[in-house]
Write an enzyme that holds these catalytic residues in place. Structure first.
Site, PDB file in Angstrom:
ATOM      1  N   LYS A  14     -42.608 -37.672  28.787  1.00 39.58           N
ATOM      2  CA  LYS A  14     -42.404 -36.680  29.858  1.00 39.58           C
ATOM      3  C   LYS A  14     -43.630 -35.776  29.956  1.00 39.58           C
ATOM      4  O   LYS A  14     -44.365 -35.592  28.972  1.00 39.58           O
ATOM      5  CB  LYS A  14     -41.144 -35.837  29.636  1.00 39.58           C
ATOM      6  CG  LYS A  14     -41.120 -35.000  28.338  1.00 39.58           C
ATOM      7  CD  LYS A  14     -41.748 -33.632  28.434  1.00 39.58           C
ATOM      8  CE  LYS A  14     -41.860 -32.945  27.072  1.00 39.58           C
ATOM      9  NZ  LYS A  14     -42.533 -31.688  27.009  1.00 39.58           N
ATOM     10  N   ASP A 141     -35.104 -31.649  24.993  1.00 37.71           N
ATOM     11  CA  ASP A 141     -35.660 -32.558  26.006  1.00 37.71           C
ATOM     12  C   ASP A 141     -34.838 -33.838  26.191  1.00 37.71           C
ATOM     13  O   ASP A 141     -35.111 -34.614  27.099  1.00 37.71           O
ATOM     14  CB  ASP A 141     -37.093 -32.969  25.619  1.00 37.71           C
ATOM     15  CG  ASP A 141     -38.104 -31.854  25.855  1.00 37.71           C
ATOM     16  OD1 ASP A 141     -37.780 -30.906  26.597  1.00 37.71           O
ATOM     17  OD2 ASP A 141     -39.212 -31.940  25.295  1.00 37.71           O
TER      18      ASP A 141
HETATM   19  P1  ATP Z   1     -41.727 -31.860  22.511  1.00 33.50           P
HETATM   20  O1  ATP Z   1     -42.673 -31.721  23.660  1.00 33.50           O
HETATM   21  O2  ATP Z   1     -40.333 -32.305  22.891  1.00 33.50           O
HETATM   22  O3  ATP Z   1     -41.732 -30.741  21.542  1.00 33.50           O
HETATM   23  P2  ATP Z   1     -43.611 -33.461  21.113  1.00 33.50           P
HETATM   24  O4  ATP Z   1     -44.210 -34.517  21.982  1.00 33.50           O
HETATM   25  O5  ATP Z   1     -44.444 -32.246  20.919  1.00 33.50           O
HETATM   26  O6  ATP Z   1     -42.205 -33.115  21.671  1.00 33.50           O
HETATM   27  P3  ATP Z   1     -42.697 -35.461  19.259  1.00 33.50           P
HETATM   28  O7  ATP Z   1     -43.705 -36.541  19.402  1.00 33.50           O
HETATM   29  O8  ATP Z   1     -41.364 -35.683  19.868  1.00 33.50           O
HETATM   30  O9  ATP Z   1     -43.302 -34.056  19.715  1.00 33.50           O
HETATM   31  O10 ATP Z   1     -42.564 -35.193  17.665  1.00 33.50           O
HETATM   32  C1  ATP Z   1     -42.269 -33.946  17.159  1.00 33.50           C
HETATM   33  C2  ATP Z   1     -41.790 -34.098  15.711  1.00 33.50           C
HETATM   34  O11 ATP Z   1     -40.607 -34.895  15.686  1.00 33.50           O
HETATM   35  C3  ATP Z   1     -42.797 -34.785  14.809  1.00 33.50           C
HETATM   36  O12 ATP Z   1     -43.014 -33.942  13.728  1.00 33.50           O
HETATM   37  C4  ATP Z   1     -42.131 -36.061  14.349  1.00 33.50           C
HETATM   38  O13 ATP Z   1     -42.329 -36.324  12.981  1.00 33.50           O
HETATM   39  C5  ATP Z   1     -40.645 -35.843  14.631  1.00 33.50           C
HETATM   40  N1  ATP Z   1     -39.995 -37.071  15.121  1.00 33.50           N
HETATM   41  C6  ATP Z   1     -38.778 -37.479  14.764  1.00 33.50           C
HETATM   42  N2  ATP Z   1     -38.466 -38.632  15.373  1.00 33.50           N
HETATM   43  C7  ATP Z   1     -39.495 -38.969  16.133  1.00 33.50           C
HETATM   44  C8  ATP Z   1     -39.752 -40.072  16.999  1.00 33.50           C
HETATM   45  N3  ATP Z   1     -38.874 -41.072  17.183  1.00 33.50           N
HETATM   46  N4  ATP Z   1     -40.929 -40.080  17.669  1.00 33.50           N
HETATM   47  C9  ATP Z   1     -41.813 -39.064  17.511  1.00 33.50           C
HETATM   48  N5  ATP Z   1     -41.625 -38.022  16.684  1.00 33.50           N
HETATM   49  C10 ATP Z   1     -40.474 -37.958  16.001  1.00 33.50           C
END
Ligand code: ATP
Length: 292
Positions: A14, A141
Site C-alpha cells: 500500500k 492497515d
Molecule cells: P506499516 O506501514 O503498516 O507500519 P511497514 O511497511 O512499515 O508497515 P512491515 O514491512 O509491515 O512494515 O514490517 C513491520 C514489522 O513487522 C517488521 O519489524 C517485521 O519484522 C514485522 N513483520 C511481521 N510479519 C511480517 C510480514 N509478514 N512481513 C513483513 N514484516 C512483518
C-alpha cells in the site's frame, strides 16, 4: 477434514497518498484519516492445508522475518481458524518482494492475503467486511489490505470507505537503505506540532478524476518526525520532483518515498534518475486505475 489444498494469493503493498494524524491521545491511541491505494508490487503468499490438526507454520525467503507468532501472517491464520472454529493445520510460505519496515504495509498485506486465502480454501464465505473485522485485531492497515481498493481509511484503521478508481498514473517507489520502526515514530508524536494535510482535497481529486489536484495535495503528518531522524528522505523527494515527478511524498511512517507521474516515459525518467542513487527503486501503478 478438508482435503489438502494449496493456494497462492497476491499481497499488494500500500501507499499513503495522504496521511493525517487526526487526533492523538497521551495513551498513544491515534485516530487516522488517510487515503490509501494498493500498488503493483506484491508478495506471494502460499497457503497449504495439512493433514494434521491445530498447527500453523510460517516460512519465508527473507531471513529478517520472524517465522513464529510474531509474523502477521501467522496471527491472521490463528485468528481466522479460531473465528471459524476450525481445528486445522496450515503451512504458509511468504515469497517476499515488498521491502520490510518500509512504510509499504508488507506485513499487513500478507495478513490480509492469509485471511482471504483461508476464506477461499475453507469455503467459509465470510464477507470482506467480516474479514476486515478480524484484520483490525492484527494491525491498523489490515482492513484496508483486505479490500485492496483505493479508499479513505479512518478511525484506528477499521473505517474503510472505497473511493473511485484513480486516474491513470505511475508511482515510482524509492526506499533508502534504512528501516523505520513504526512504533518508534509514533512514540515521538506526543507534543509535536504536526502538519495536517488536506485529506478532503485528495478525496475530491480522486472522485473528480483530477490528477493534478491529487498531486498537489499529497501530504503526510508523520513526515516531519521521520525526516528529523533521516533527512535523506527529503533529498529523495526533491530529486523525484527535479526529474519530473508531479508530486512526491513519504509513505506511512517511511522511509519509502513515492513520486507520481502521468505518463510512462516520465515515470521511466524519474526511475532512471533514482536507480544509481538509491538501492531499491520500483516502477509501479496503482491497482485501481481508470482504463485509458
Ligand atoms: P506499516 O506501514 O503498516 O507500519 P511497514 O511497511 O512499515 O508497515 P512491515 O514491512 O509491515 O512494515 O514490517 C513491520 C514489522 O513487522 C517488521 O519489524 C517485521 O519484522 C514485522 N513483520 C511481521 N510479519 C511480517 C510480514 N509478514 N512481513 C513483513 N514484516 C512483518
Amino acid at each position: 477434514m478438508v482435503k489438502t489444498m494449496k493456494l497462492i494469493v497476491r499481497a499488494p503493498a500500500k501507499v499513503n497518498l495522504g496521511l493525517d494524524v487526526a487526533s492523538f491521545r497521551k495513551d498513544r491511541l491515534i485516530e487516522w484519516d488517510m487515503v490509501m491505494t494498493s500498488v503493483s508490487l506484491n508478495d506471494y503468499v502460499q497457503i497449504e492445508t495439512q493433514d494434521s490438526s491445530n498447527n500453523i507454520e510460517v516460512h519465508s525467503n527473507n531471513g529478517f522475518l520472524p517465522e513464529d507468532s510474531r509474523n502477521l501472517a501467522y496471527k491472521a491464520a490463528r485468528l481466522f481458524l479460531q473465528e471459524a472454529s476450525l481445528n486445522q493445520s496450515v503451512r504458509i510460505e511468504i515469497d517476499k518482494h515488498i521491502p520490510i519496515a518500509a512504510g509499504l504495509g508488507g506485513g499487513s498485506a500478507d495478513a490480509a492475503a492469509v485471511l482471504r486465502g483461508l476464506n477461499e480454501i475453507f469455503k467459509t464465505n465470510y464477507s470482506l467486511k467480516k474479514l476486515a473485522k478480524i484484520g483490525i485485531k492484527i494491525d491498523s492497515d489490515v482492513p484496508f489490505c483486505v479490500y485492496s481498493r483505493t479508499s479513505r481509511v479512518s478511525g484506528k484503521g477499521e473505517v474503510v470507505v472505497p473511493l473511485n478508481r484513480l486516474p491513470k498514473m505511475w508511482l515510482i517507489l524509492a526506499k533508502p537503505g534504512i528501516s523505520v520502526s513504526t512504533p518508534r515514530i509514533l512514540h515521538q508524536i506526543s507534543g509535536k506540532a504536526l502538519e495536517h494535510p488536506k485529506i478532503d482535497n485528495i478525496v475530491n481529486g480522486i472522485q473528480n478524476s483530477d490528477y493534478n489536484q491529487i498531486a498537489k495535495n499529497l501530504g503526510n503528518s508523520l513526515e516531519s518526525i521521520t525526516t528529523q531522524n533521516y533527512p535523506q528522505i527529503f533529498t529523495l523527494e526533491q530529486r523525484m520532483r527535479k526529474y519530473g515527478a508531479d508530486g512526491s511524498l513519504m509513505s506511512g511512517s517511511g522511509p519509502t518515498v513515492f513520486g507520481m507521474a502521468k505518463t510512462h516515459s516520465r515515470a521511466q525518467r524519474v526511475y532512471n534518475s533514482l536507480s544509481g542513487f538509491c538501492s531499491e527503486v520500483y516502477l509501479t501503478q496503482p491497482l485501481n486505475i481508470e482504463n485509458p
